[in-house]
Design an enzyme around this catalytic site. Structure first.
Site: not given
Length: 478
Positions: A79, A104, A152, A282, A331
């Protein structure tokens, strides 16, 4: 970095140290300890017999936790929260009996999550404004540089380079509104107990429910929140995570659209992202100047956008007051969404602050297409001189098709203006036509729109974030 274990590229390669810190163990567990201190302090203020020595001991150990020891305890206890409770108790034995009193796991876990959301959203807002500041300078500099517009990705009515940049800015301003809304409506979870009824705290205060409620409100204030959520189960509403990541997705969408435009402009050789003196484009083609930063924006933005599905499914699949199928997912998904967007905005800041514009290439492409766009003005002029508008329209259509064929099939220059000058129906000379081919005649109010947009919409935002405006473009790790 360990060379024999996977390391997350978001923290090692792309995101900032600032964003990484917000989701680091130091921030997380330091916040847990501050929440335990706030809980104990407030319980004492409301009448519980919490010794001053216990509070002093907690204050002395806010940041000196030992993750190795906490890990040993977690392996025994299975825990995580109780492992840190025991670890803090070992370091601060004077406080051992009152650590986590009445709480809690969600008390530290969920409230810390909300604090991380808040701090990370504030950093995202700063990142957005830094990019807006850079793009604003770019838009102002190129406010009246006419360029071919595209719909376009086909040639369309001209705009200006500066006006196009305002479209990128507007997207970001809409994102900033969303981020600021999330920050302003983010609330604290508080001390709700195992099912959200505050029963354990009511019992601690011997049946005084008002004190139990005041406990949540005071802790919220100490942690910098004006309000707590009106009700809750053991956890805060998981819809909060979904909403925050949806907002982050919006930021990623805007950045990705910008990056796509830069990549297309780079192909057209009109605008390019920064390219450093010794940068290699490149490994196989030394001549290339690949738009790698913009491509990376697209890649990381895609990850941020797709992560929105995780908290959406989590919110949709919770059971009653609490279920634990959220924890492992949270997480991963939440930190990665913030880290991805942080990296994206750092890249966008770098690109937008150093874009290279090539006016002659812009003009050449514009002038290749401008004769087609000038035909409406020519048609109106001829009609005013007594011509039939419908007949003129048909002649323009035919001449345009023939000129287009010369360009497309034979690679010849656009000779539409020569064809129109030779057609007596238009009654215009070639020299007069040249007057109609000035690009500034076709950009409408684009330069004025840039000025108005920057003054009315951008400057007030920059004034609210003076620190972000002053940030220089970040140096990228790669």
């Amino acid at each position: 970095m360990s060379i024999d274990r996977y390391s997350n590229p978001l923290t090692e390669r792309y995101a900032s140290a600032e964003m990484s810190y917000i989701f680091s163990p130091k921030f997380k567990f330091g916040t847990w300890r501050r929440l335990w201190l706030a809980l104990a302090e407030t319980e004492q203020e409301l009448g519980l017999p919490i010794p001053d020595a216990a509070l002093a001991a907690l204050r002395d150990h806010l940041d000196d936790f030992d993750l190795k020891r906490a890990g040993e305890l977690e392996r025994q206890l299975r825990h995580d929260v109780m492992a840190h409770v025991h670890h803090l108790g070992e370091q601060a034995p004077e406080a051992r009996a009152i650590i986590h009193l009445g709480a809690t796991s969600a008390y530290v876990g969920d409230n810390t999550d909300l604090i991380q959301h808040r701090e990370a959203l504030r950093l995202v807002a700063r990142r957005i404004v830094a990019v807006v500041a850079g793009l604003s300078a770019f838009a102002r500099e190129h406010r009246d540089l006419a360029t071919l517009g595209f719909t376009h990705f086909q040639p369309a009515q001209p705009t200006t380079v500066g006006k196009r940049a305002t479209l990128w800015i507007q997207d970001l301003l809409l994102d900033l509104e969303e981020v600021e809304f999330r920050i302003s409506t983010l609330r604290f979870h508080g001390s709700r107990g195992t099912t959200g009824t505050q029963a354990s705290f009511v019992d601690l205060f011997q049946g005084d429910g008002e004190k139990a409620e005041r406990l949540t409100r005071r802790i919220a204030e100490k942690m910098g929140f004006a309000q707590a959520y009106g009700v809750g189960g053991q956890t805060y509403p998981r819809k909060v995570d979904a909403a925050c990541l949806s907002t982050l997705s919006g930021v990623a969408q805007s950045a990705s659209k910008f990056a796509n435009d830069v990549r297309l402009l780079s192909h057209l050789k009109e605008v390019e992202e920064p390219f450093e003196e010794q940068q290699i484009g490149s490994s196989a083609m030394p001549y290339k100047r690949n738009p790698m930063r913009s491509e990376r924006i697209n890649a990381l933005a895609r990850h941020a956008i797709t992560l929105t599905i995780d908290p959406a499914f989590t919110a949709a699949s919770q059971w009653f007051e609490r279920t634990l199928d959220d924890s492992a997912n949270k997480r991963i998904a939440i930190p990665e969404a913030y880290l991805s967007v942080d990296a994206v905005m750092l890249l966008m800041h770098n690109v937008s602050s150093g874009m290279v514009v090539y006016p002659e290439m812009i003009r050449r492409r514009l002038m290749e297409e401008l004769p087609f766009m000038a035909t409406e003005n020519l048609m109106m002029r001829a009609a005013r001189g007594g011509g039939d508008r419908q007949d003129l329209h048909e002649k323009v259509r035919v001449h345009s098709i023939q000129a287009g064929l010369q360009v497309k099939q034979h690679g010849r220059p656009n000779d539409l203006m020569d064809r129109i000058a030779a057609d007596p129906a238009f009654g215009v000379t070639r020299a007069e036509l040249e007057e109609d081919l000035r690009p500034e005649l076709y950009v409408g109010r684009a330069p004025q729109q840039v000025d108005e947009f920057l003054a009315e919409w951008v400057e007030p935002v920059l004034a609210r974030y003076p620190d972000a405006v002053g940030e220089s473009a970040p140096e990228l790790k790669v």
